[in-house]
Design a protein around this motif. Structure first.
Motif, PDB file in Angstrom:
ATOM      1  N   ARG A  18       0.830  -1.206   0.000  1.00  0.00           N
ATOM      2  CA  ARG A  18       0.000   0.000   0.000  1.00  0.00           C
ATOM      3  C   ARG A  18       0.865   1.256   0.000  1.00  0.00           C
ATOM      4  O   ARG A  18       0.593   2.221  -0.727  1.00  0.00           O
ATOM      5  CB  ARG A  18      -0.921  -0.004   1.214  1.00  0.00           C
ATOM      6  CG  ARG A  18      -1.837   1.231   1.312  1.00  0.00           C
ATOM      7  CD  ARG A  18      -2.759   1.110   2.523  1.00  0.00           C
ATOM      8  NE  ARG A  18      -3.694   2.238   2.583  1.00  0.00           N
ATOM      9  CZ  ARG A  18      -3.430   3.390   3.195  1.00  0.00           C
ATOM     10  NH1 ARG A  18      -2.259   3.575   3.798  1.00  0.00           N
ATOM     11  NH2 ARG A  18      -4.334   4.360   3.204  1.00  0.00           N
ATOM     12  N   ASP A  19       1.919   1.251   0.829  1.00  0.00           N
ATOM     13  CA  ASP A  19       2.827   2.404   0.890  1.00  0.00           C
ATOM     14  C   ASP A  19       3.414   2.700  -0.488  1.00  0.00           C
ATOM     15  O   ASP A  19       3.436   3.850  -0.939  1.00  0.00           O
ATOM     16  CB  ASP A  19       3.962   2.151   1.881  1.00  0.00           C
ATOM     17  CG  ASP A  19       3.488   2.063   3.319  1.00  0.00           C
ATOM     18  OD1 ASP A  19       2.434   2.650   3.637  1.00  0.00           O
ATOM     19  OD2 ASP A  19       4.167   1.392   4.126  1.00  0.00           O
ATOM     20  N   TYR A  20       3.914   1.664  -1.150  1.00  0.00           N
ATOM     21  CA  TYR A  20       4.559   1.860  -2.444  1.00  0.00           C
ATOM     22  C   TYR A  20       3.549   2.285  -3.501  1.00  0.00           C
ATOM     23  O   TYR A  20       3.838   3.132  -4.356  1.00  0.00           O
ATOM     24  CB  TYR A  20       5.273   0.577  -2.878  1.00  0.00           C
ATOM     25  CG  TYR A  20       6.472   0.238  -2.029  1.00  0.00           C
ATOM     26  CD1 TYR A  20       7.506   1.155  -1.866  1.00  0.00           C
ATOM     27  CD2 TYR A  20       6.577  -0.979  -1.383  1.00  0.00           C
ATOM     28  CE1 TYR A  20       8.610   0.863  -1.070  1.00  0.00           C
ATOM     29  CE2 TYR A  20       7.679  -1.294  -0.593  1.00  0.00           C
ATOM     30  CZ  TYR A  20       8.692  -0.361  -0.435  1.00  0.00           C
ATOM     31  OH  TYR A  20       9.775  -0.658   0.340  1.00  0.00           O
ATOM     32  N   CYS A  21       2.368   1.713  -3.453  1.00  0.00           N
ATOM     33  CA  CYS A  21       1.319   2.062  -4.413  1.00  0.00           C
ATOM     34  C   CYS A  21       0.976   3.549  -4.304  1.00  0.00           C
ATOM     35  O   CYS A  21       0.933   4.276  -5.310  1.00  0.00           O
ATOM     36  CB  CYS A  21       0.091   1.199  -4.153  1.00  0.00           C
ATOM     37  SG  CYS A  21      -1.303   1.531  -5.251  1.00  0.00           S
ATOM     38  N   MET A  22       0.766   4.005  -3.075  1.00  0.00           N
ATOM     39  CA  MET A  22       0.375   5.395  -2.869  1.00  0.00           C
ATOM     40  C   MET A  22       1.525   6.355  -3.143  1.00  0.00           C
ATOM     41  O   MET A  22       1.335   7.426  -3.721  1.00  0.00           O
ATOM     42  CB  MET A  22      -0.163   5.580  -1.456  1.00  0.00           C
ATOM     43  CG  MET A  22      -1.451   4.796  -1.204  1.00  0.00           C
ATOM     44  SD  MET A  22      -2.171   5.105   0.415  1.00  0.00           S
ATOM     45  CE  MET A  22      -2.713   6.805   0.223  1.00  0.00           C
ATOM     46  N   LEU A  23       2.742   5.955  -2.761  1.00  0.00           N
ATOM     47  CA  LEU A  23       3.899   6.810  -3.006  1.00  0.00           C
ATOM     48  C   LEU A  23       4.126   6.993  -4.501  1.00  0.00           C
ATOM     49  O   LEU A  23       4.421   8.108  -4.966  1.00  0.00           O
ATOM     50  CB  LEU A  23       5.151   6.228  -2.354  1.00  0.00           C
ATOM     51  CG  LEU A  23       6.446   7.009  -2.593  1.00  0.00           C
ATOM     52  CD1 LEU A  23       6.359   8.416  -2.011  1.00  0.00           C
ATOM     53  CD2 LEU A  23       7.654   6.261  -2.013  1.00  0.00           C
ATOM     54  N   GLY A  24       3.988   5.922  -5.281  1.00  0.00           N
ATOM     55  CA  GLY A  24       4.196   6.032  -6.719  1.00  0.00           C
ATOM     56  C   GLY A  24       3.270   7.042  -7.358  1.00  0.00           C
ATOM     57  O   GLY A  24       3.684   7.865  -8.185  1.00  0.00           O
ATOM     58  N   ALA A  25       1.995   7.009  -6.972  1.00  0.00           N
ATOM     59  CA  ALA A  25       1.024   7.956  -7.527  1.00  0.00           C
ATOM     60  C   ALA A  25       1.296   9.374  -7.027  1.00  0.00           C
ATOM     61  O   ALA A  25       1.259  10.335  -7.808  1.00  0.00           O
ATOM     62  CB  ALA A  25      -0.386   7.527  -7.155  1.00  0.00           C
ATOM     63  N   ASP A  26       1.568   9.512  -5.734  1.00  0.00           N
ATOM     64  CA  ASP A  26       1.816  10.856  -5.184  1.00  0.00           C
ATOM     65  C   ASP A  26       3.076  11.465  -5.787  1.00  0.00           C
ATOM     66  O   ASP A  26       3.111  12.666  -6.109  1.00  0.00           O
ATOM     67  CB  ASP A  26       1.938  10.790  -3.666  1.00  0.00           C
ATOM     68  CG  ASP A  26       0.602  10.513  -2.976  1.00  0.00           C
ATOM     69  OD1 ASP A  26      -0.436  10.653  -3.635  1.00  0.00           O
ATOM     70  OD2 ASP A  26       0.621  10.155  -1.783  1.00  0.00           O
ATOM     71  N   LEU A  27       4.124  10.644  -5.943  1.00  0.00           N
ATOM     72  CA  LEU A  27       5.358  11.152  -6.539  1.00  0.00           C
ATOM     73  C   LEU A  27       5.126  11.578  -7.978  1.00  0.00           C
ATOM     74  O   LEU A  27       5.692  12.590  -8.434  1.00  0.00           O
ATOM     75  CB  LEU A  27       6.459  10.093  -6.455  1.00  0.00           C
ATOM     76  CG  LEU A  27       7.828  10.464  -7.029  1.00  0.00           C
ATOM     77  CD1 LEU A  27       8.366  11.745  -6.400  1.00  0.00           C
ATOM     78  CD2 LEU A  27       8.815   9.313  -6.829  1.00  0.00           C
ATOM     79  N   GLY A  28       4.282  10.861  -8.697  1.00  0.00           N
ATOM     80  CA  GLY A  28       3.912  11.297 -10.044  1.00  0.00           C
ATOM     81  C   GLY A  28       3.314  12.693 -10.009  1.00  0.00           C
ATOM     82  O   GLY A  28       3.614  13.534 -10.865  1.00  0.00           O
ATOM     83  N   GLY A  29       2.486  12.964  -9.016  1.00  0.00           N
ATOM     84  CA  GLY A  29       1.919  14.304  -8.862  1.00  0.00           C
ATOM     85  C   GLY A  29       2.958  15.347  -8.527  1.00  0.00           C
ATOM     86  O   GLY A  29       2.920  16.471  -9.060  1.00  0.00           O
ATOM     87  N   TRP A  30       3.914  14.993  -7.660  1.00  0.00           N
ATOM     88  CA  TRP A  30       4.972  15.961  -7.320  1.00  0.00           C
ATOM     89  C   TRP A  30       5.826  16.271  -8.547  1.00  0.00           C
ATOM     90  O   TRP A  30       6.223  17.424  -8.759  1.00  0.00           O
ATOM     91  CB  TRP A  30       5.859  15.402  -6.203  1.00  0.00           C
ATOM     92  CG  TRP A  30       5.117  15.007  -4.961  1.00  0.00           C
ATOM     93  CD1 TRP A  30       3.861  15.418  -4.580  1.00  0.00           C
ATOM     94  CD2 TRP A  30       5.558  14.086  -3.957  1.00  0.00           C
ATOM     95  NE1 TRP A  30       3.513  14.820  -3.392  1.00  0.00           N
ATOM     96  CE2 TRP A  30       4.524  13.997  -2.980  1.00  0.00           C
ATOM     97  CE3 TRP A  30       6.712  13.335  -3.768  1.00  0.00           C
ATOM     98  CZ2 TRP A  30       4.630  13.191  -1.852  1.00  0.00           C
ATOM     99  CZ3 TRP A  30       6.831  12.529  -2.646  1.00  0.00           C
ATOM    100  CH2 TRP A  30       5.795  12.455  -1.696  1.00  0.00           C
ATOM    101  N   LEU A  31       6.110  15.252  -9.346  1.00  0.00           N
ATOM    102  CA  LEU A  31       6.885  15.461 -10.570  1.00  0.00           C
ATOM    103  C   LEU A  31       6.116  16.343 -11.549  1.00  0.00           C
ATOM    104  O   LEU A  31       6.689  17.249 -12.178  1.00  0.00           O
ATOM    105  CB  LEU A  31       7.223  14.117 -11.208  1.00  0.00           C
ATOM    106  CG  LEU A  31       8.241  13.249 -10.441  1.00  0.00           C
ATOM    107  CD1 LEU A  31       8.140  11.800 -10.869  1.00  0.00           C
ATOM    108  CD2 LEU A  31       9.665  13.772 -10.632  1.00  0.00           C
TER     109      LEU A  31
END
Length: 389
Positions: A66-79
């Motif tokens: 779950r952590d990795y799933c959410m981080l991947g999407a959030d990091l896409g937003g930060w990028l």
């Protein structure tokens, strides 16, 4: 009347091992004989806030699906946010952008087997409405390479010296060097190019500085290191790590130079010198980076390098720069040590420009790796395309 020019701007996004933030650069690449010219149209840095950085660092140590799933999407937003800020500040229209080229954030790198860069490209494409090229390292790894370093293609095509051998030393979280032959008369600009990770750049220095001064993001202007004295015996022992003696091609990251490695350096310093000050600990980390760079050059760079250009966050640390110059001066053919900025543009933008170039090469269906640097079985087109719509 000449034909209208299509979108020809490439946006490079880079989140490095130092986890300080995202670098975003907009560039246009121009044919210049056998190599390429580059026009830097804009550059911004978006620092991570404390919670973002904590999530990235925690993911490198442990985490749930779950952590990795959410981080991947959030990091896409930060990028995507960083790219949008770049376009707004530089005045580049989205219609002029051919592709956003995202390195993302390396969470794990297992040379010879696999590599993982997070930052969901679909989020970036959806937010910006622009094609995205991402996930550059995996094809090289699949072809038997290290997947790193990938910057050498930019060093060869954009930053070679016409008449002499040049070393381009990056001092990000991890240090890496590319050795580039003279470009004048070269039939293949990548022929003879070699590159590898020299060891820590600023990852260990920054980690030690934050341990002794939690209120600081890093050792600002090298003030702590300048007030300290390295514990040479500890540096000697750390340089016995097998990675430093392993021949290229090779790459490394936080898998080796981790929080545990930082704790070991601190504990060893205090054991070897019970009176060691906080400043001595930071000075020891600086000495480790400087000596590892010089040791790598002594062991693995027989080329007649005339100058070394320093880039990355570590190039802003005057004590680290002075230490590297002093260590390299011991060579019989001591090269000149200069800032990348003095020859080209802001060295902090260099890696983001390199990933913009990798996106350009992907679109042009041209190889982006240098097999002599990564050890891959041959040239490969790098990256995966996520269309805008």
């Amino acid at each position: 009347m000449s034909a209208a020019r299509g979108p020809d701007v490439y946006v490079g996004l880079m989140s490095g091992t130092s986890t300080d933030g995202i670098s975003a650069a907009a560039a246009r690449f121009l044919p210049d004989g056998d190599v390429l010219g580059v026009e830097l149209l804009g550059f911004v840095q978006q620092p991570y806030d404390a919670s973002q950085r904590a999530r990235l660092l925690a993911a490198m140590e442990s985490g749930s699906a779950r952590d990795y799933c959410m981080l991947g999407a959030d990091l896409g937003g930060w990028l995507a946010d960083a790219a949008a800020a770049l376009l707004a500040e530089s005045g580049v229209a989205r219609a002029d952008v051919r592709a956003v080229c995202s390195h993302g954030q390396t969470l794990w790198h297992e040379p010879g087997h696999s590599t993982w860069q997070a930052g969901e490209s679909a989020v970036i494409a959806e937010r910006l409405g622009v094609d995205v090229v991402s996930d550059f390292r995996v094809r090289d790894v699949a072809a038997g390479g290290q997947g790193a370093p990938l910057v050498p293609i930019a060093d060869a095509l954009l930053f070679a010296a016409p008449e002499h051998w040049r070393a381009l030393q990056n001092l990000g979280g991890i240090g890496n060097v590319t050795v580039v032959p003279p470009s004048r008369g070269a039939v293949d600009p990548t022929a003879g190019v070699r590159a590898f990770d020299t060891g820590p750049g600023v990852a260990v220095i920054d980690a030690v500085a934050r341990r002794v001064r939690p209120q600081l993001p890093y050792d600002v202007d090298g003030q702590l290191a300048r007030a300290g004295t390295p514990v040479a015996a500890v540096v000697d022992a750390l340089l016995a790590e097998p990675y430093f003696a392993a021949p290229p091609p090779k790459s490394t990251g936080r898998e080796l130079f981790s929080a545990a490695y930082t704790a070991r350096l601190i504990d060893d310093c205090r054991a070897a010198r019970p009176t060691a000050t906080d400043e001595d600990l930071v000075a020891t980390a600086v000495s480790l980076t400087a000596r590892s760079v010089a040791d790598a050059y002594r062991r693995f760079l027989p080329e007649p390098v005339r100058e070394v250009l320093l880039s990355g966050g570590g190039a802003r640390n005057p004590v680290l720069v002075e230490s590297i110059a002093r260590e390299l001066a011991a060579r019989a053919d001591a090269p000149a040590v200069r800032a990348f900025d003095a020859v080209f543009f802001d060295g902090e933008a260099k890696e983001a420009v390199a990933f913009a170039l990798l996106g350009f090469l992907h679109v042009e269906r041209r190889p982006g790796n240098v097999p002599g640097a990564t050890g891959a079985r041959g040239p490969r087109v790098l990256g995966k395309l996520t269309p805008a719509g």
